[in-house]
Design a protein around this motif. Structure first.
Motif, PDB file in Angstrom:
ATOM      1  N   GLY A   8       4.160   3.927  -1.365  1.00 52.83           N
ATOM      2  CA  GLY A   8       3.953   4.013  -2.804  1.00 52.83           C
ATOM      3  C   GLY A   8       2.510   4.106  -3.239  1.00 52.83           C
ATOM      4  O   GLY A   8       2.232   4.248  -4.435  1.00 52.83           O
ATOM      5  N   GLY A   9       1.597   4.018  -2.298  1.00 56.01           N
ATOM      6  CA  GLY A   9       0.191   4.136  -2.665  1.00 56.01           C
ATOM      7  C   GLY A   9      -0.163   5.559  -3.044  1.00 56.01           C
ATOM      8  O   GLY A   9       0.631   6.483  -2.889  1.00 56.01           O
ATOM      9  N   GLY A  10      -1.367   5.719  -3.569  1.00 57.56           N
ATOM     10  CA  GLY A  10      -1.810   7.061  -3.951  1.00 57.56           C
ATOM     11  C   GLY A  10      -3.022   7.003  -4.838  1.00 57.56           C
ATOM     12  O   GLY A  10      -3.677   5.965  -4.967  1.00 57.56           O
ATOM     13  N   VAL A  12      -4.535   7.453  -8.635  1.00 60.75           N
ATOM     14  CA  VAL A  12      -4.112   7.350 -10.030  1.00 60.75           C
ATOM     15  C   VAL A  12      -5.352   7.161 -10.892  1.00 60.75           C
ATOM     16  O   VAL A  12      -6.355   6.608 -10.433  1.00 60.75           O
ATOM     17  CB  VAL A  12      -3.117   6.183 -10.204  1.00 60.75           C
ATOM     18  CG1 VAL A  12      -3.765   4.857  -9.889  1.00 60.75           C
ATOM     19  CG2 VAL A  12      -2.495   6.190 -11.584  1.00 60.75           C
ATOM     20  N   SER A  17      -0.298   3.579 -13.640  1.00 61.27           N
ATOM     21  CA  SER A  17       0.576   2.626 -12.950  1.00 61.27           C
ATOM     22  C   SER A  17       1.007   3.174 -11.599  1.00 61.27           C
ATOM     23  O   SER A  17       1.081   4.387 -11.398  1.00 61.27           O
ATOM     24  CB  SER A  17       1.829   2.345 -13.784  1.00 61.27           C
ATOM     25  OG  SER A  17       1.509   1.770 -15.022  1.00 61.27           O
ATOM     26  N   LEU A  18       1.286   2.264 -10.697  1.00 63.84           N
ATOM     27  CA  LEU A  18       1.887   2.575  -9.404  1.00 63.84           C
ATOM     28  C   LEU A  18       2.838   1.446  -9.046  1.00 63.84           C
ATOM     29  O   LEU A  18       2.635   0.294  -9.466  1.00 63.84           O
ATOM     30  CB  LEU A  18       0.826   2.683  -8.302  1.00 63.84           C
ATOM     31  CG  LEU A  18       0.001   3.956  -8.186  1.00 63.84           C
ATOM     32  CD1 LEU A  18      -1.058   3.783  -7.098  1.00 63.84           C
ATOM     33  CD2 LEU A  18       0.871   5.160  -7.886  1.00 63.84           C
ATOM     34  N   ARG A  19       3.862   1.781  -8.272  1.00 61.78           N
ATOM     35  CA  ARG A  19       4.735   0.740  -7.728  1.00 61.78           C
ATOM     36  C   ARG A  19       4.729   0.846  -6.222  1.00 61.78           C
ATOM     37  O   ARG A  19       5.133   1.866  -5.647  1.00 61.78           O
ATOM     38  CB  ARG A  19       6.169   0.855  -8.256  1.00 61.78           C
ATOM     39  CG  ARG A  19       7.003  -0.354  -7.857  1.00 61.78           C
ATOM     40  CD  ARG A  19       8.385  -0.352  -8.443  1.00 61.78           C
ATOM     41  NE  ARG A  19       9.309   0.480  -7.678  1.00 61.78           N
ATOM     42  CZ  ARG A  19      10.626   0.315  -7.676  1.00 61.78           C
ATOM     43  NH1 ARG A  19      11.164  -0.659  -8.377  1.00 61.78           N
ATOM     44  NH2 ARG A  19      11.397   1.128  -6.974  1.00 61.78           N
ATOM     45  N   LEU A  20       4.281  -0.216  -5.585  1.00 59.39           N
ATOM     46  CA  LEU A  20       4.287  -0.283  -4.139  1.00 59.39           C
ATOM     47  C   LEU A  20       5.595  -0.915  -3.669  1.00 59.39           C
ATOM     48  O   LEU A  20       6.139  -1.799  -4.327  1.00 59.39           O
ATOM     49  CB  LEU A  20       3.118  -1.112  -3.623  1.00 59.39           C
ATOM     50  CG  LEU A  20       1.722  -0.694  -4.074  1.00 59.39           C
ATOM     51  CD1 LEU A  20       0.673  -1.581  -3.416  1.00 59.39           C
ATOM     52  CD2 LEU A  20       1.456   0.767  -3.804  1.00 59.39           C
ATOM     53  N   GLN A  82       4.605  -3.955  -8.778  1.00 58.34           N
ATOM     54  CA  GLN A  82       4.390  -3.066  -9.910  1.00 58.34           C
ATOM     55  C   GLN A  82       2.989  -3.289 -10.431  1.00 58.34           C
ATOM     56  O   GLN A  82       2.642  -4.408 -10.806  1.00 58.34           O
ATOM     57  CB  GLN A  82       5.415  -3.330 -10.998  1.00 58.34           C
ATOM     58  CG  GLN A  82       5.239  -2.478 -12.248  1.00 58.34           C
ATOM     59  CD  GLN A  82       5.503  -1.012 -11.987  1.00 58.34           C
ATOM     60  OE1 GLN A  82       6.459  -0.645 -11.315  1.00 58.34           O
ATOM     61  NE2 GLN A  82       4.638  -0.141 -12.531  1.00 58.34           N
ATOM     62  N   ASN A  84       0.256  -2.144 -13.201  1.00 52.73           N
ATOM     63  CA  ASN A  84       0.007  -1.461 -14.468  1.00 52.73           C
ATOM     64  C   ASN A  84      -1.451  -1.644 -14.879  1.00 52.73           C
ATOM     65  O   ASN A  84      -2.140  -2.521 -14.370  1.00 52.73           O
ATOM     66  CB  ASN A  84       0.922  -2.010 -15.557  1.00 52.73           C
ATOM     67  CG  ASN A  84       2.383  -1.810 -15.256  1.00 52.73           C
ATOM     68  OD1 ASN A  84       2.771  -0.824 -14.614  1.00 52.73           O
ATOM     69  ND2 ASN A  84       3.211  -2.737 -15.701  1.00 52.73           N
ATOM     70  N   THR A 121      -1.146   0.399   2.642  1.00 56.55           N
ATOM     71  CA  THR A 121      -1.053   1.656   1.915  1.00 56.55           C
ATOM     72  C   THR A 121      -2.249   1.746   0.976  1.00 56.55           C
ATOM     73  O   THR A 121      -2.613   0.764   0.324  1.00 56.55           O
ATOM     74  CB  THR A 121       0.275   1.756   1.139  1.00 56.55           C
ATOM     75  OG1 THR A 121       0.383   3.049   0.527  1.00 56.55           O
ATOM     76  CG2 THR A 121       0.424   0.685   0.078  1.00 56.55           C
ATOM     77  N   VAL A 123      -4.487   2.582  -2.151  1.00 59.24           N
ATOM     78  CA  VAL A 123      -4.438   2.782  -3.601  1.00 59.24           C
ATOM     79  C   VAL A 123      -5.853   3.122  -4.063  1.00 59.24           C
ATOM     80  O   VAL A 123      -6.794   2.362  -3.791  1.00 59.24           O
ATOM     81  CB  VAL A 123      -3.932   1.522  -4.329  1.00 59.24           C
ATOM     82  CG1 VAL A 123      -4.093   1.683  -5.837  1.00 59.24           C
ATOM     83  CG2 VAL A 123      -2.483   1.245  -3.962  1.00 59.24           C
TER      84      VAL A 123
END
Length: 127
Positions: A8-10, A12, A17-20, A82, A84, A121, A123
């Motif tokens: 779920g990383g990446g 942004v 927001s991201l959810r791992l 989560q 945010n 992961t 972020v």
């Protein structure tokens, strides 16, 4: 043995927001306390959030309180983070950790309290 795999990383933008996710295998972690840690370049790994296996107790680092939420699915083998209102200072490799706990209300915040770790992961939050 418990194997943990984060996803779920990446990349942004700030404010996004991201959810791992952290999927556990090898042994059910339903009676394990779960935690998220992160490590930014050149810095030590630090605590982010923890969740007791009952789900009734959570704890967050001051730096993420009110922005991040840790949770787990009903089966108990996947844990989520989560995130945010992300900030550039949230950029790091995020690690999931698990430790068997003998009480549903326990959670752990220190690295040495956890026996099992995922591979991490990335972020990245751009400004």
């Amino acid at each position: 043995q418990v194997q943990l795999v984060e996803s779920g990383g990446g990349l942004v933008q700030a404010g996004g927001s991201l959810r791992l996710s952290c999927a556990a295998s090898g042994r059910t972690v339903i009676t394990y306390t779960m935690g998220w840690f992160r490590q930014a370049p050149g810095k030590e790994r630090e605590f982010v959030a923890a969740l007791s296996w009952s789900g009734g107790s959570t704890y967050y680092a001051d730096s993420v309180k009110g922005r991040f939420t840790i949770s787990r699915d009903n089966a108990g083998n996947t844990v989520y983070l989560q995130m945010n209102s992300l900030k550039p200072e949230d950029t790091a490799v995020y690690y999931c950790a698990a430790q068997r706990a003998y009480s549903g209300s326990y959670y752990y915040t220190r690295i040495l309290q956890y026996d099992y770790w995922g591979q991490g992961t990335q972020v990245t939050v751009s400004s």
